[in-house]
Design an enzyme around this catalytic site. Structure first.
Site, PDB file in Angstrom:
ATOM      1  N   LYS A  53       0.842  -1.207   0.000  1.00 56.81           N
ATOM      2  CA  LYS A  53       0.000   0.000   0.000  1.00 56.81           C
ATOM      3  C   LYS A  53       0.871   1.248   0.000  1.00 56.81           C
ATOM      4  CE  LYS A  53      -3.685  -2.521   2.294  1.00 56.81           C
ATOM      5  NZ  LYS A  53      -4.309  -2.912   3.574  1.00 56.81           N
ATOM      6  N   GLN A  97      -4.432  -1.839   9.962  1.00 57.67           N
ATOM      7  CA  GLN A  97      -4.286  -3.156   9.325  1.00 57.67           C
ATOM      8  C   GLN A  97      -4.780  -4.263  10.267  1.00 57.67           C
ATOM      9  OE1 GLN A  97      -3.162  -3.660   6.041  1.00 57.67           O
ATOM     10  NE2 GLN A  97      -3.821  -5.760   6.406  1.00 57.67           N
ATOM     11  N   ASP A 120     -10.968   2.412   4.463  1.00 63.32           N
ATOM     12  CA  ASP A 120     -11.202   0.967   4.298  1.00 63.32           C
ATOM     13  C   ASP A 120     -12.706   0.682   4.187  1.00 63.32           C
ATOM     14  OD1 ASP A 120      -8.975  -0.649   4.033  1.00 63.32           O
ATOM     15  OD2 ASP A 120      -8.622  -0.853   6.189  1.00 63.32           O
TER      16      ASP A 120
END
Ligand code: NAD
Length: 292
Positions: A53, A97, A120
């Site tokens: 990312k 994460q 997200d």
């Protein structure tokens, strides 16, 4: 003739579009979008995802930072960090994460994220907005699947879509999205308690496999001419690679592909779309497109 869906190609097109838009923003004197990834512990897969990312942020011209914490961090310390990121005006969006260590509640952490920065798309407010058809951050993997269907101009209206897997990040959102106006699929969700799963999957014009069981979907489960989207990524032992493992999807590609009109490979199908969709969400955050 089976058409192999090339996620790398579609992601490259989107990457160029995003990079051009960022260059334009910067040329107009605006700040480039800024994404922060919060990484707790040193799980190898999470390290790799976050690394990819960060690399992609560089390629599209975003500012980015990885904030690393040991797996001994307390839930409160992590919530304090989230409060700081929520308040930091230089940060357009951030992700935490997953998975997190067992002593930290993922639900509490996700709910602490300001929905305006939740790129997200895991916060319940964004889930609710998505289901209601309101502007929302859509989780990156389902969003990536929609981009693939659009790019290849795959007909979805009135088609029966069978989704295998009901997770919050893939199965449930993609099932909901494809049932909405504009996509107009008739959707069935299968899960580990589904009776006669093979029989149900055989009725699918579009099959989306997101269960995380390598090569689960076999040729006898797929209708001739179906569109098959393979979301699964699992490391399986392999004698043919130096590392001793290879990536396997949830679909037995070699035998299923000849029956399909379209199919995604693993790797190179859905995977590259997930990262680029996160970049697009971050750009939308910087442009205040979802929340004005
Ligand atoms: P998950 O483990 O959270 O959910 C799996 C779902 O599959 C569950 O709802 C479960 O009920 C269902 N399931 C499990 N066994 C089943 C069975 N035998 N029959 C029917 N249903 C069954 O997984 P997830 O996070 O949704 O991920 C699924 C897969 O997709 C994993 O391999 C993951 O690595 C991969 N993934 C890939 C990307 C990408 O970018 N390509 C992104 C996210 C997840």
């Amino acid at each position: 003739m089976t058409k192999i869906i090339d996620g790398k190609e579609v992601a490259a097109v989107m990457r160029a579009e995003i990079a051009a838009e960022v260059a334009q923003m910067v040329a107009e004197g605006k700040r480039a979008p800024y994404l922060v990834a919060v990484l707790v512990g040193n799980d190898g897969a999470s390290e790799a995802y976050v690394g990819n990312k960060e690399k992609m942020c560089g390629e599209v011209g975003f500012g980015s930072q990885v904030r690393r914490f040991p797996d001994t961090i307390t839930e409160q310390e992590l919530l304090d960090e989230i409060a700081r990121l929520n308040a930091d005006e230089a940060v357009d969006g951030f992700i935490v994460q997953l998975p997190l260590p067992k002593h930290i509640s993922e639900d509490r952490v996700i709910e602490a994220i300001d929905p305006r920065k939740d790129v997200d798309g895991f916060h319940p407010e964004n889930t609710g907005r998505m289901i209601g058809g309101l502007p929302a951050y859509i989780p990156a993997t389902p969003d990536g699947i929609l981009s693939l269907l659009k790019y290849y101009d795959i007909e979805t209206s009135g088609k029966h879509c069978v989704v295998i897997g009901r997770s919050n990040i893939v199965g449930r959102p993609i099932a909901n999205l494809l049932s909405q106006k504009g996509w107009d699929c008739t959707v069935t969700i299968c899960h580990s308690r589904t009776h006669d799963l093979a029989g149900v999957v055989r009725t699918g014009d579009i099959v989306i496999a997101a269960l995380g069981k390598p090569e689960f979907v076999t040729a006898d489960m797929v209708k001739e001419g179906a569109v098959v989207i393979d979301v699964g990524i699992t490391r399986v032992p392999s004698a043919e690679t130096k590392s001793g493992w290879r990536l396997a999807g949830d679909v037995k590609f070699g035998e299923v592909a000849p029956r399909c009109s379209y199919i995604t490979p693993v790797p190179g199908g859905v995977g590259p779309m997930t990262i680029i969709s996160l970049m697009r969400n971050t750009l939308r955050a910087a442009k205040r497109e979802v929340y004005k």
